[in-house]
Design a protein around this motif. Structure first.
Motif, PDB file in Angstrom:
ATOM      1  N   SER A  32       0.816  -1.211   0.000  1.00  0.00           N
ATOM      2  CA  SER A  32       0.000   0.000   0.000  1.00  0.00           C
ATOM      3  C   SER A  32       0.849   1.261   0.000  1.00  0.00           C
ATOM      4  CB  SER A  32      -0.933   0.004   1.214  1.00  0.00           C
ATOM      5  OG  SER A  32      -0.184  -0.059   2.420  1.00  0.00           O
ATOM      6  N   ARG A  33       2.061   1.162   0.503  1.00  0.00           N
ATOM      7  CA  ARG A  33       2.918   2.333   0.554  1.00  0.00           C
ATOM      8  C   ARG A  33       3.648   2.571  -0.766  1.00  0.00           C
ATOM      9  NH1 ARG A  33       5.547   0.961   4.672  1.00  0.00           N
ATOM     10  NH2 ARG A  33       7.431   0.119   3.667  1.00  0.00           N
ATOM     11  N   ASN A  34       3.968   1.530  -1.509  1.00  0.00           N
ATOM     12  CA  ASN A  34       4.818   1.670  -2.700  1.00  0.00           C
ATOM     13  C   ASN A  34       4.113   1.424  -4.046  1.00  0.00           C
ATOM     14  OD1 ASN A  34       7.480   2.113  -1.358  1.00  0.00           O
ATOM     15  ND2 ASN A  34       7.007   0.112  -0.486  1.00  0.00           N
ATOM     16  N   LEU A  35       2.987   0.737  -4.036  1.00  0.00           N
ATOM     17  CA  LEU A  35       2.327   0.366  -5.297  1.00  0.00           C
ATOM     18  C   LEU A  35       0.952   1.001  -5.412  1.00  0.00           C
ATOM     19  CD1 LEU A  35       3.153  -3.479  -5.366  1.00  0.00           C
ATOM     20  CD2 LEU A  35       4.446  -1.622  -6.428  1.00  0.00           C
ATOM     21  N   GLU A  36       0.544   1.184  -6.648  1.00  0.00           N
ATOM     22  CA  GLU A  36      -0.825   1.625  -6.905  1.00  0.00           C
ATOM     23  C   GLU A  36      -1.341   0.920  -8.168  1.00  0.00           C
ATOM     24  OE1 GLU A  36      -0.709   5.674  -9.547  1.00  0.00           O
ATOM     25  OE2 GLU A  36      -0.317   5.915  -7.402  1.00  0.00           O
ATOM     26  N   LYS A  37      -2.652   0.774  -8.242  1.00  0.00           N
ATOM     27  CA  LYS A  37      -3.263   0.067  -9.366  1.00  0.00           C
ATOM     28  C   LYS A  37      -3.577   1.068 -10.490  1.00  0.00           C
ATOM     29  CE  LYS A  37      -6.141  -3.227  -8.539  1.00  0.00           C
ATOM     30  NZ  LYS A  37      -7.358  -4.001  -8.157  1.00  0.00           N
ATOM     31  N   LYS A  39      -5.554   2.692 -13.251  1.00  0.00           N
ATOM     32  CA  LYS A  39      -6.993   2.771 -13.452  1.00  0.00           C
ATOM     33  C   LYS A  39      -7.425   2.309 -14.843  1.00  0.00           C
ATOM     34  CE  LYS A  39      -7.485   6.606 -10.212  1.00  0.00           C
ATOM     35  NZ  LYS A  39      -7.907   8.020 -10.017  1.00  0.00           N
ATOM     36  N   ILE A  40      -6.457   2.219 -15.758  1.00  0.00           N
ATOM     37  CA  ILE A  40      -6.793   1.832 -17.134  1.00  0.00           C
ATOM     38  C   ILE A  40      -6.636   0.338 -17.366  1.00  0.00           C
ATOM     39  CG2 ILE A  40      -6.206   2.159 -19.576  1.00  0.00           C
ATOM     40  CD1 ILE A  40      -5.316   4.988 -18.865  1.00  0.00           C
ATOM     41  N   CYS A  41      -5.488  -0.215 -16.982  1.00  0.00           N
ATOM     42  CA  CYS A  41      -5.232  -1.634 -17.240  1.00  0.00           C
ATOM     43  C   CYS A  41      -5.302  -2.491 -15.980  1.00  0.00           C
ATOM     44  CB  CYS A  41      -3.875  -1.822 -17.905  1.00  0.00           C
ATOM     45  SG  CYS A  41      -2.460  -1.348 -16.863  1.00  0.00           S
ATOM     46  N   GLY A  42      -5.369  -1.859 -14.782  1.00  0.00           N
ATOM     47  CA  GLY A  42      -5.469  -2.622 -13.538  1.00  0.00           C
ATOM     48  C   GLY A  42      -4.155  -3.208 -13.069  1.00  0.00           C
ATOM     49  N   GLU A  43      -3.071  -2.926 -13.749  1.00  0.00           N
ATOM     50  CA  GLU A  43      -1.775  -3.466 -13.347  1.00  0.00           C
ATOM     51  C   GLU A  43      -1.235  -2.688 -12.146  1.00  0.00           C
ATOM     52  OE1 GLU A  43       2.712  -4.094 -15.241  1.00  0.00           O
ATOM     53  OE2 GLU A  43       1.014  -3.508 -16.526  1.00  0.00           O
ATOM     54  N   MET A  44      -0.584  -3.405 -11.212  1.00  0.00           N
ATOM     55  CA  MET A  44       0.060  -2.766 -10.064  1.00  0.00           C
ATOM     56  C   MET A  44       1.418  -2.238 -10.503  1.00  0.00           C
ATOM     57  SD  MET A  44      -2.208  -3.055  -7.751  1.00  0.00           S
ATOM     58  CE  MET A  44      -1.256  -2.370  -6.390  1.00  0.00           C
ATOM     59  N   VAL A  45       1.626  -0.947 -10.327  1.00  0.00           N
ATOM     60  CA  VAL A  45       2.884  -0.332 -10.734  1.00  0.00           C
ATOM     61  C   VAL A  45       3.427   0.481  -9.570  1.00  0.00           C
ATOM     62  CG1 VAL A  45       2.256  -0.244 -13.170  1.00  0.00           C
ATOM     63  CG2 VAL A  45       1.675   1.667 -11.667  1.00  0.00           C
ATOM     64  N   PRO A  46       4.749   0.647  -9.512  1.00  0.00           N
ATOM     65  CA  PRO A  46       5.318   1.495  -8.464  1.00  0.00           C
ATOM     66  C   PRO A  46       4.781   2.915  -8.566  1.00  0.00           C
ATOM     67  CG  PRO A  46       7.025   0.154  -9.481  1.00  0.00           C
ATOM     68  CD  PRO A  46       5.797  -0.008 -10.320  1.00  0.00           C
ATOM     69  N   LYS A  47       4.476   3.508  -7.420  1.00  0.00           N
ATOM     70  CA  LYS A  47       3.905   4.853  -7.441  1.00  0.00           C
ATOM     71  C   LYS A  47       4.830   5.857  -8.117  1.00  0.00           C
ATOM     72  CE  LYS A  47       0.958   4.390  -3.343  1.00  0.00           C
ATOM     73  NZ  LYS A  47       0.651   4.895  -1.974  1.00  0.00           N
ATOM     74  N   ARG A  48       6.116   5.682  -7.937  1.00  0.00           N
ATOM     75  CA  ARG A  48       7.046   6.644  -8.532  1.00  0.00           C
ATOM     76  C   ARG A  48       7.136   6.495 -10.054  1.00  0.00           C
ATOM     77  NH1 ARG A  48      10.304   2.842  -5.922  1.00  0.00           N
ATOM     78  NH2 ARG A  48      11.802   1.743  -7.270  1.00  0.00           N
ATOM     79  N   HIS A  49       6.629   5.361 -10.583  1.00  0.00           N
ATOM     80  CA  HIS A  49       6.655   5.141 -12.034  1.00  0.00           C
ATOM     81  C   HIS A  49       5.259   5.191 -12.654  1.00  0.00           C
ATOM     82  CE1 HIS A  49      10.830   4.243 -11.680  1.00  0.00           C
ATOM     83  NE2 HIS A  49      10.654   3.052 -11.082  1.00  0.00           N
ATOM     84  N   ALA A  50       4.276   5.616 -11.873  1.00  0.00           N
ATOM     85  CA  ALA A  50       2.901   5.601 -12.361  1.00  0.00           C
ATOM     86  C   ALA A  50       2.729   6.514 -13.584  1.00  0.00           C
ATOM     87  CB  ALA A  50       1.957   6.016 -11.246  1.00  0.00           C
ATOM     88  N   GLU A  51       3.286   7.707 -13.527  1.00  0.00           N
ATOM     89  CA  GLU A  51       3.149   8.635 -14.655  1.00  0.00           C
ATOM     90  C   GLU A  51       3.892   8.111 -15.888  1.00  0.00           C
ATOM     91  OE1 GLU A  51       3.934  13.359 -15.727  1.00  0.00           O
ATOM     92  OE2 GLU A  51       4.413  12.569 -13.737  1.00  0.00           O
ATOM     93  N   GLU A  52       5.077   7.549 -15.643  1.00  0.00           N
ATOM     94  CA  GLU A  52       5.839   6.980 -16.757  1.00  0.00           C
ATOM     95  C   GLU A  52       5.081   5.817 -17.396  1.00  0.00           C
ATOM     96  OE1 GLU A  52      10.184   4.823 -17.524  1.00  0.00           O
ATOM     97  OE2 GLU A  52       9.692   5.694 -15.569  1.00  0.00           O
ATOM     98  N   HIS A  53       4.446   5.000 -16.542  1.00  0.00           N
ATOM     99  CA  HIS A  53       3.639   3.889 -17.047  1.00  0.00           C
ATOM    100  C   HIS A  53       2.496   4.407 -17.923  1.00  0.00           C
ATOM    101  CE1 HIS A  53       1.146   0.238 -17.050  1.00  0.00           C
ATOM    102  NE2 HIS A  53       0.134   1.031 -16.704  1.00  0.00           N
ATOM    103  N   PHE A  54       1.837   5.433 -17.496  1.00  0.00           N
ATOM    104  CA  PHE A  54       0.720   5.986 -18.265  1.00  0.00           C
ATOM    105  C   PHE A  54       1.205   6.547 -19.611  1.00  0.00           C
ATOM    106  CE2 PHE A  54      -1.748   9.723 -19.519  1.00  0.00           C
ATOM    107  CZ  PHE A  54      -3.000   9.139 -19.712  1.00  0.00           C
ATOM    108  N   LEU A  55       2.318   7.306 -19.581  1.00  0.00           N
ATOM    109  CA  LEU A  55       2.820   7.907 -20.809  1.00  0.00           C
ATOM    110  C   LEU A  55       3.299   6.862 -21.818  1.00  0.00           C
ATOM    111  CD1 LEU A  55       4.800  10.950 -19.330  1.00  0.00           C
ATOM    112  CD2 LEU A  55       2.571  10.971 -20.460  1.00  0.00           C
ATOM    113  N   ASN A  56       3.941   5.814 -21.325  1.00  0.00           N
ATOM    114  CA  ASN A  56       4.508   4.797 -22.209  1.00  0.00           C
ATOM    115  C   ASN A  56       3.474   3.797 -22.711  1.00  0.00           C
ATOM    116  OD1 ASN A  56       7.046   5.940 -21.944  1.00  0.00           O
ATOM    117  ND2 ASN A  56       7.658   4.565 -20.271  1.00  0.00           N
TER     118      ASN A  56
END
Length: 208
Positions: A32-37, A39-56
């Motif tokens: 809960s401290r490091n990961l977030e789901k 909202k588009i694909c439901g994959e758990m990604v590191p919070k610090r890479h969430a924006e990068e995940h969305f852009l890529n």
């Protein structure tokens, strides 16, 4: 915080993964401290890479050919099948050009003609495939030759079937022509004889 499934495994309420019961509390704190789901694909990604995940992965992208904006997942299909600026080739001359110009180009190109060496006819390029399947290899002017032969044959047949009266007239006409020819020759001979006799007489008088 978690839902028990059996005596040894529990489901993390944050990532929905099955975690051993003995580690569930520690896992949940870290998860809960490091990961977030996403909202588009439901994959758990590191919070610090969430924006990068969305852009890529999910951010809309522009086609480099036509500048249309779309989701990244469909970009490859767009470029290969739908983009109006993708390069295609003319089915008649194989010239490469943008897809948006293909219809107009093929309308003109398909109306060009080329000579069929089997039947000696000029065929439109758009009709070439069907013509090759139907072509009998008979030259175009063979029909005229057949008609000429037919005309000659008809004339010959007509000549052979002349009425009997006409056939009977032919020998008489021929005899008349022979008679006239004989009279003309005889007249010329008499005239030449008279001239020769006259010259001979004049010559005798001079010497005497």
């Amino acid at each position: 915080m978690a839902v028990a499934t059996d005596d040894t495994m529990r489901i993390c309420s944050h990532c929905d993964r099955a975690i051993p019961s003995s580690n569930i509390d520690l896992h949940y704190a870290h998860c809960s401290r490091n990961l977030e789901k996403c909202k588009i694909c439901g994959e758990m990604v590191p919070k610090r890479h969430a924006e990068e995940h969305f852009l890529n992965i999910h951010a809309p992208v522009s086609c480099s050919l036509c500048s249309e904006t779309m989701e990244r997942e469909v970009l490859a299909i767009h470029r290969g099948e739908n983009c109006p600026q993708r390069i295609v080739t003319c089915e008649f001359c194989e010239f490469p050009l943008p897809a948006i110009d293909l219809a107009e180009h093929q309308e003109v190109c398909g109306n060009r003609t080329e000579l069929c060496h089997l039947c000696n006819r000029y065929i439109r390029l758009r009709e070439r495939y069907n013509h090759e399947n139907r072509c009998t290899g008979i030259p175009e002017n063979s029909g005229d030759s057949s008609r000429d032969v037919g005309v000659v044959g008809t004339e010959h047949h007509t000549q052979r079937r002349l009425p009997h009266d006409a056939q009977r007239r032919q020998p008489r006409n021929f005899s008349q022509r022979r008679l006239l020819f004989t009279i003309a020759i005889t007249g010329i001979a008499v005239l030449l004889g008279s001239l020769l006799f006259q010259r001979k007489t004049e010559s005798s008088q001079v010497h005497s």
